[in-house]
Enzyme design. Structure first.
Site, mmCIF file in Angstrom:
data_model
loop_
_atom_site.group_PDB
_atom_site.id
_atom_site.type_symbol
_atom_site.label_atom_id
_atom_site.label_comp_id
_atom_site.label_asym_id
_atom_site.label_seq_id
_atom_site.Cartn_x
_atom_site.Cartn_y
_atom_site.Cartn_z
ATOM 1 N N LYS A 51 0.959 -1.141 -0.078
ATOM 2 C CA LYS A 51 -0.121 0.094 0.216
ATOM 3 C C LYS A 51 0.858 1.179 0.015
ATOM 4 O O LYS A 51 0.929 1.975 -0.828
ATOM 5 C CB LYS A 51 -0.878 -0.193 1.162
ATOM 6 C CG LYS A 51 -1.915 1.065 1.140
ATOM 7 C CD LYS A 51 -2.768 1.149 2.368
ATOM 8 C CE LYS A 51 -3.613 -0.200 2.757
ATOM 9 N NZ LYS A 51 -4.990 -0.029 2.486
ATOM 10 N N ARG B 110 -2.923 3.086 8.472
ATOM 11 C CA ARG B 110 -3.190 1.909 7.801
ATOM 12 C C ARG B 110 -2.122 0.779 7.846
ATOM 13 O O ARG B 110 -0.933 1.299 7.342
ATOM 14 C CB ARG B 110 -3.782 2.233 6.440
ATOM 15 C CG ARG B 110 -5.087 2.822 6.424
ATOM 16 C CD ARG B 110 -5.090 3.271 4.854
ATOM 17 N NE ARG B 110 -6.485 3.703 4.622
ATOM 18 C CZ ARG B 110 -7.569 3.435 3.809
ATOM 19 N NH1 ARG B 110 -7.194 2.506 2.653
ATOM 20 N NH2 ARG B 110 -8.517 3.815 3.621
ATOM 21 N N GLY C 260 -7.858 -9.220 5.291
ATOM 22 C CA GLY C 260 -8.314 -9.930 6.742
ATOM 23 C C GLY C 260 -7.809 -9.800 7.882
ATOM 24 O O GLY C 260 -7.846 -9.330 8.830
ATOM 25 N N MET D 149 -5.475 -6.576 7.322
ATOM 26 C CA MET D 149 -5.183 -5.225 7.300
ATOM 27 C C MET D 149 -6.022 -4.491 8.510
ATOM 28 O O MET D 149 -7.211 -4.648 8.303
ATOM 29 C CB MET D 149 -5.456 -4.928 5.869
ATOM 30 C CG MET D 149 -4.814 -5.681 4.955
ATOM 31 S SD MET D 149 -3.037 -5.599 4.982
ATOM 32 C CE MET D 149 -2.586 -4.114 3.923
ATOM 33 N N ARG E 22 -3.056 -1.407 -6.480
ATOM 34 C CA ARG E 22 -2.322 -2.471 -6.384
ATOM 35 C C ARG E 22 -2.730 -3.214 -7.630
ATOM 36 O O ARG E 22 -3.630 -2.971 -8.309
ATOM 37 C CB ARG E 22 -2.843 -3.391 -5.329
ATOM 38 C CG ARG E 22 -4.298 -3.848 -5.157
ATOM 39 C CD ARG E 22 -4.338 -4.599 -3.905
ATOM 40 N NE ARG E 22 -5.710 -4.638 -3.639
ATOM 41 C CZ ARG E 22 -6.540 -4.678 -2.620
ATOM 42 N NH1 ARG E 22 -5.959 -5.020 -1.738
ATOM 43 N NH2 ARG E 22 -7.926 -5.139 -2.675
ATOM 44 N N HIS F 96 -4.577 -47.765 -9.840
ATOM 45 C CA HIS F 96 -5.030 -48.032 -10.968
ATOM 46 C C HIS F 96 -6.021 -47.110 -11.470
ATOM 47 O O HIS F 96 -6.003 -46.546 -12.697
ATOM 48 C CB HIS F 96 -5.777 -49.561 -11.063
ATOM 49 C CG HIS F 96 -6.238 -49.762 -12.190
ATOM 50 N ND1 HIS F 96 -7.661 -49.897 -12.832
ATOM 51 C CD2 HIS F 96 -5.702 -50.601 -13.507
ATOM 52 C CE1 HIS F 96 -7.902 -50.414 -13.843
ATOM 53 N NE2 HIS F 96 -6.615 -50.763 -14.473
ATOM 54 N N ARG G 26 6.622 -48.198 -24.649
ATOM 55 C CA ARG G 26 7.340 -49.241 -23.764
ATOM 56 C C ARG G 26 6.663 -50.578 -23.711
ATOM 57 O O ARG G 26 5.601 -50.709 -23.764
ATOM 58 C CB ARG G 26 7.050 -48.383 -22.339
ATOM 59 C CG ARG G 26 7.885 -49.110 -21.175
ATOM 60 C CD ARG G 26 7.552 -48.159 -19.996
ATOM 61 N NE ARG G 26 6.282 -48.607 -19.305
ATOM 62 C CZ ARG G 26 5.614 -48.151 -18.498
ATOM 63 N NH1 ARG G 26 6.357 -47.340 -17.621
ATOM 64 N NH2 ARG G 26 4.659 -48.484 -17.797
ATOM 65 N N GLU H 80 14.568 -45.435 -14.198
ATOM 66 C CA GLU H 80 13.525 -45.188 -12.981
ATOM 67 C C GLU H 80 14.327 -46.031 -12.116
ATOM 68 O O GLU H 80 13.401 -46.275 -11.122
ATOM 69 C CB GLU H 80 12.052 -45.623 -13.640
ATOM 70 C CG GLU H 80 12.154 -47.152 -14.174
ATOM 71 C CD GLU H 80 10.746 -47.540 -14.719
ATOM 72 O OE1 GLU H 80 9.915 -46.768 -14.188
ATOM 73 O OE2 GLU H 80 10.788 -48.266 -15.555
ATOM 74 N N SER I 241 14.499 -42.082 -20.740
ATOM 75 C CA SER I 241 13.515 -41.374 -20.087
ATOM 76 C C SER I 241 13.276 -41.548 -18.572
ATOM 77 O O SER I 241 13.029 -42.701 -18.319
ATOM 78 C CB SER I 241 11.951 -41.873 -20.987
ATOM 79 O OG SER I 241 11.112 -41.278 -20.526
ATOM 80 N N GLY J 238 11.735 -42.091 -15.338
ATOM 81 C CA GLY J 238 10.561 -42.582 -14.700
ATOM 82 C C GLY J 238 10.391 -42.204 -13.256
ATOM 83 O O GLY J 238 11.073 -42.783 -12.625
ATOM 84 N N ASN K 237 8.243 -41.651 -11.095
ATOM 85 C CA ASN K 237 7.284 -42.264 -10.163
ATOM 86 C C ASN K 237 8.255 -43.039 -9.512
ATOM 87 O O ASN K 237 8.107 -43.309 -8.274
ATOM 88 C CB ASN K 237 6.212 -42.993 -10.831
ATOM 89 C CG ASN K 237 5.305 -41.842 -11.583
ATOM 90 O OD1 ASN K 237 5.243 -40.715 -11.497
ATOM 91 N ND2 ASN K 237 4.604 -42.321 -12.584
ATOM 92 N N CYS L 94 9.035 -39.175 -18.135
ATOM 93 C CA CYS L 94 7.647 -39.568 -18.296
ATOM 94 C C CYS L 94 6.933 -39.743 -17.061
ATOM 95 O O CYS L 94 5.854 -40.295 -17.162
ATOM 96 C CB CYS L 94 7.686 -40.555 -19.600
ATOM 97 S SG CYS L 94 8.370 -42.060 -18.805
ATOM 98 N N TYR M 147 12.958 -33.208 -23.502
ATOM 99 C CA TYR M 147 11.453 -33.086 -23.673
ATOM 100 C C TYR M 147 11.239 -33.697 -22.393
ATOM 101 O O TYR M 147 11.565 -34.410 -21.502
ATOM 102 C CB TYR M 147 10.748 -33.983 -24.829
ATOM 103 C CG TYR M 147 10.927 -35.589 -24.404
ATOM 104 C CD1 TYR M 147 9.898 -36.278 -23.959
ATOM 105 C CD2 TYR M 147 12.133 -36.112 -24.939
ATOM 106 C CE1 TYR M 147 10.178 -37.663 -23.534
ATOM 107 C CE2 TYR M 147 12.210 -37.446 -24.856
ATOM 108 C CZ TYR M 147 11.363 -38.261 -24.194
ATOM 109 O OH TYR M 147 11.598 -39.505 -24.057
HETATM 110 C C1 PEP Z 1 7.514 -44.158 -13.826
HETATM 111 O O1 PEP Z 1 7.948 -44.965 -13.076
HETATM 112 O O2 PEP Z 1 7.746 -42.739 -13.617
HETATM 113 C C2 PEP Z 1 6.855 -44.335 -14.941
HETATM 114 C C3 PEP Z 1 6.518 -43.484 -15.977
HETATM 115 O O3 PEP Z 1 6.366 -45.774 -15.038
HETATM 116 P P1 PEP Z 1 5.099 -46.136 -14.332
HETATM 117 O O4 PEP Z 1 4.464 -45.093 -13.721
HETATM 118 O O5 PEP Z 1 4.390 -47.022 -15.495
HETATM 119 O O6 PEP Z 1 5.686 -47.088 -13.416
HETATM 120 MG MG MG Z 2 7.970 -46.813 -13.858
#
Ligand code: PEP
Ligand code: MG
Length: 949
Positions: free
Chosen positions: A40, A109, A118, A120, A355, A471, A633, A809, A828, A830, A832, A896, A916
């Protein structure tokens, strides 16, 4: 530091240079320094300096607040400065602070670097006391106005400065209204207001034990302290915690002291708020509200209905013109849409605040493009205004933001979007009802591949168990359907076809609404908004692609998904999970038979039946992605995932055995009855025919045949059962254990390329091997790929180009990247699996059990499955990138895992040099925007470094 306003002697200025400076007049404060002056204060300084009409005033810095809190008293020199600046105000306004004849009134102020609604605190009309009211009455000739201002001040000062609760004041005010039969405040006369003021002063004395301070300086001291203390008040502390406002972002509140101007001085006065553009649509128009003859708080309090700002054109045409000019001055200066407050006092306009305007996603897109067209900002700046995650709002149906109701249950926001439909507890029934045109919410404890037909039929998926990689979550996301998973409050009973949440029972057919974006479940239908792509999004996306360096690919398993990915601008498919292709109703039995086969020959026979199906899918995906890479894959999950559960099978086997025994007992029934009671036997002539029928049925041996099949499946499922399947025989390990499966898939890929090439489709297959931990696994698979490649090329008489690469991965794969890159042409990540492995957390268990505790205890700041752990997982990635490219400088590297669609992770991937990111088709616009942000921010930092050099 020299001061322009005070006119003190040079010597004093030099002395001051050594001291910390706590006050800045609006004419001198640096409007870009929000950390020091608060948002302000910075706005008031800027507006003053660019020539907008701001009432005179000054800012006490946030540093003063920090020092006050540290020493628990005003820091040395602060109040001297305050006195000095108040004197300057007196000069500028030609009024006196506490002067009974020409009283100077100010507002006090708060305002920190970040807006904290809230928290202020604002005190208006400071400087009023029993004497100055007289002066003000003489000046304004409006007693009612003056006593109204006085009672407002008494309440605000009492509350903020002295900690007196609102309730006492509100009661007094209501009682006075009752006494004078007044419906609204404006019906109270000057005399009534005087009474209110007297009672308010008594209330202050009663609550604090001291009289209301008549000394205006005491009022000012107490008010400044009140605002200072509010920084550590519960409201403010909670707010900062809730919105993760760290001390680096905002530390302390500034105090703005500003000459009062009054919008309630008659019909030539008004107060209002404005936006330089419509924050709901982005339209370039006068937008806002105002109230004639009112104070700012009347607009907020909603006592009177404000009028749209465009009507000011007729009410006060000159002021309207001035406001129009002011809109453009503000935007030209800030190069951003502004949200401002103003007051008109007896025909003169004053600005009280400005603002950056908060807008919805649609308005933000439109104004981004418009501001570039108008030459106010660059394309890069336009892109940076848009938070990539915000684009999600355009892509899915969503619950109307005005809908406010407690959800029936909450779970994990597994797949965004919203859907309403009838609860159905099994996939077959979902399919049946779906085919009849019903809208369905498939509701399961958890889902399995055999439920896939239910997914196709459903509008949304609800499970009571499982996290973001269950799943249900993964499949729903892939299909772009909303999903709430792990709604643990739901107690689902398949037998009774109902789910309970406490006392509420949800029967099959009841209507529910899922909010997959928020992870909420509502009973009944809820108002929704359809996805709505703003027309300027296309332009923004084109700009984003122009600046982005990292490409955005898609995770797509089916031709439909590939098509959607392409429509959203994917530059390739970074992950086609082939196991998803086995889920369709006509394929799952073949897949099961292949897994159940006892010998390699038998397995190959079943695999051969699957080849044409996989091949057809690949051909269609190549068609959709013509000219772009498609990374396929090979099979990843453990095989038993495609089979029924052990419990289910044991159940079936037991039932069949009981059935056989019952049948046997029935066949024996005549003899048994005759033995027990010959008379009864004689009275049951039909018993023989029943026995004959049972005998005939038994002779067919149907139950025995089915029992044998079930027992065989059970045996095989037991053989395939693993204690920890995610670390068991999956991915390439499974491919090596059962080579017929990978052979079938590789053959299907090459044949599909050959067929596509014949159709003149530029099919670019990239074969990717999952779960690799050593180069030797690739060395084992590669010759099989090469042989099948040769064989298909020969059979189809075509030349097939392809790439052979690997998922990275597993932590060991990162550490052995240099060797792995001798065989793999691309990597790539992975993330996860890599995140699960690096933390040794199973995602489902972590998210459902201890991660929330870790987050609240501050042990882990984020969920590493949502926000990429750059320090650990990211470090492994960096090693793999560096060492992989040392072996193969042109190694193509992508990501991925789910993080591939997450803006922060995309920025990290850009920084470490990935080619990518690959994400679900619906996140592609988000990822494209994030990729542009990464490149633009890097350029900006680069430019800063260059400038510094
Ligand atoms: C991962 O492990 O990041 C991956 C893309 O494979 P998934 O999730 O199918 O195990
Ligand atoms: Mg995986």
């Amino acid at each position: 530091m020299a001061r322009k306003t005070t006119g003190k002697k040079e010597k004093e200025k030099t002395d001051m240079a050594d001291k910390k400076r706590y006050c800045y007049a609006f004419e001198e404060g640096d409007g870009t320094n929000k950390k020091l002056l608060g948002g302000k204060g910075a706005g008031l300084c800027t507006m003053t300096q660019i020539g907008l009409p701001v009432p005179p005033g000054f800012v006490i810095t946030t540093e003063a607040n920090v020092d006050y809190l540290e020493y628990d008293k005003f820091p040395e020199g602060l109040m001297d400065e305050v006195h000095e600046y108040m004197e300057a105000l007196e000069k500028k306004t030609e009024k006196g602070f506490g002067d009974p004849n020409k009283p100077l009134l100010v507002s006090v102020r708060s305002g920190s670097a970040l807006s904290m609604p809230g928290m202020m605190d604002t005190i208006l009309n400071l400087g009023l006391n029993d004497e100055t009211v007289g002066g003000l009455c003489a000046l304004t000739k409006n007693e009612r106005f003056v006593y109204d201002a006085y009672r407002r001040f008494l309440q605000l000062f009492g509350k903020i400065g002295l900690g007196v609760k609102d309730e006492g004041f509100d009661e007094i005010f209501e009682e006075t209204k009752k006494k004078y039969n007044a419906q609204v405040d404006t019906e109270l006369t000057a005399e009534a207001m005087k009474e209110v003021c007297a009672h308010f002063k008594d209330n202050i004395k009663k609550q604090t034990g001291r009289p209301f301070p008549q000394d205006v300086w005491a009022q000012l001291y107490i008010s400044i302290e009140g605002v200072f203390r509010s920084w550590m008040g519960k409201r403010a502390v909670d707010y900062r915690r809730q919105f993760n406002i760290t001390p680096e972002m905002a530390l302390g509140t500034a105090v703005n002291i500003c000459t009062m101007v009054f919008g309630n001085m008659g019909n030539d006065s008004a107060t209002g708020v404005g936006f330089t553009r419509d924050p709901g649509t982005g339209e370039h128009m006068m937008y806002g509200d105002y109230l004639i003859n009112a104070q700012g708080e009347d607009v907020v309090a909603g006592i009177r209905t404000p009028r749209p700002l465009r009507e000011l054109r007729t009410d006060m045409p000159d002021i309207y013109k001035e406001l129009e000019k002011l809109n453009s001055t503000l935007e030209k200066h800030y190069r951003e849409v502004q949200d401002y407050e103003f007051t008109i006092e007896r025909g003169k306009l004053y600005m009280l605040q400005t603002r950056n305007g908060k807008m919805n996603a649609w308005a933000l897109c439109k104004t981004s493009v418009d501001l570039v067209k108008e030459g106010l900002i660059t394309e890069e700046e336009a892109l940076l205004r848009i938070d990539p995650d915000m684009l999600e709002q355009f892509l899915h149906r969503r619950i109307d933001p005005d809908f406010k109701q407690e959800p029936l249950a909450v779970g994990i926001s597994a797949s965004p979007g919203a859907a309403t439909g009838k609860v159905v507890f099994d996939a077959d029934r979902a399919e049946y009802l779906g085919n009849q045109g019903e809208k369905i919410i498939l509701t399961r404890v958890e889902t399995k591949p055999e439920d896939i037909h239910g997914f196709f039929a459903a509008q949304g998926i609800l499970t009571s168990r499982g996290g973001k990689t269950s799943h249900a979550a993964v499949v729903a996301r892939g299909m772009g359907k909303p999903c709430v998973s792990g709604a643990e409050g739901l107690d689902i009973n398949y037998e009774l076809k109902e789910a309970r949440v406490g006392d509420v029972v949800m029967k099959e057919g009841d209507i529910v609404t899922l909010d997959g974006t928020a992870g909420a479940v509502y009973l009944g239908a809820v108002p929704m908004l359809d996805p709505d792509l703003p027309k300027d999004l296309k332009t923004l996306m084109e700009w984003a692609d122009k600046y982005a360096k990292i490409e955005v690919w898609a995770n797509a398993d089916t031709p439909d998904m590939a098509q959607r990915a392409r429509e959203h601008g994917a530059m390739g498919i970074g992950l086609c999970r082939t196991e998803r292709m086995f889920n369709e109703a006509d394929r799952l039995p073949l897949m099961r038979n292949m897994i159940l086969a006892d010998t390699p020959e038998e397995r190959k026979r079943w695999a051969d039946k699957l080849t044409p199906m996989q091949r057809q899918d690949f051909v269609e995906i190549f068609r959709a992605m013509n000219g772009l890479p498609v990374t396929i894959r090979l099979l990843d999950p453990p095989l038993h995932e495609f089979l029924p559960s052990i419990e289910e099978l044991i159940n079936d086997v037991n039932r069949l055995r009981e059935f056989s025994q019952i049948m046997y007992a029935m066949e024996q029934l005549p003899g048994t009855v005759a033995m027990l009671d010959p008379e009864l036997y004689k009275q049951m002539p039909s018993i023989e025919s029943l026995t004959r029928e049972v005998g005939d049925y038994r002779a067919k041996g149907l139950d025995q045949k089915l029992l044998k099949q079930k027992e065989q499946v059970l045996r095989r499922v037991r053989v395939l059962h693993e204690y920890n399947p995610m670390l068991g025989n999956r991915g390439v390990r499974c491919g090596i254990s059962f080579p017929e499966i990978y052979d079938m898939q590789i053959k299907a890929i090459f044949e599909a390329v050959a067929i596509a090439l014949r159709e003149k489709i530029d099919a670019r297959a990239e074969i990717m091997i999952p779960n690799v931990c050593t180069v030797q696994e690739l060395v084992w698979v590669k010759p099989r790929v090469e042989n099948l490649h040769k064989e298909v090329e020969k059979r189809y008489n075509v030349k097939i180009k392809y790439k052979f690469g690997t998922m990275v991965e597993i932590a060991r794969a990162c550490l052995r990247a240099a060797r792995i890159a001798t065989v793999a042409e691309f990597f790539s990540f992975g993330t996860n699996d890599l995140s699960q492995g690096t933390f040794s957390f199973s995602r489902e268990d972590a998210e459902n059990k201890f991660l929330p505790i870790y987050n609240t205890e501050g042990i882990l700041r984020h969920n590493p499955f949502e926000i990429l752990d750059e320090l650990g997982v990211g470090r492994l990635m960096q090693i793999a990138v560096k060492e992989g490219r040392e072996t193969r400088p042109d190694l193509k590297i992508g990501i991925c895992g789910e993080h591939g669609g997450q803006p922060q992770a995309i920025e990290f991937c850009h920084r470490i040099g990935l080619n990518y990111v690959s994400c679900s088709p619906m996140r592609i616009p988000i990822a494209r925007m994030a990729a542009a942000h990464a490149a633009i921010k890097e350029n900006q930092v680069g430019a800063q470094v260059t400038r510094a050099l």
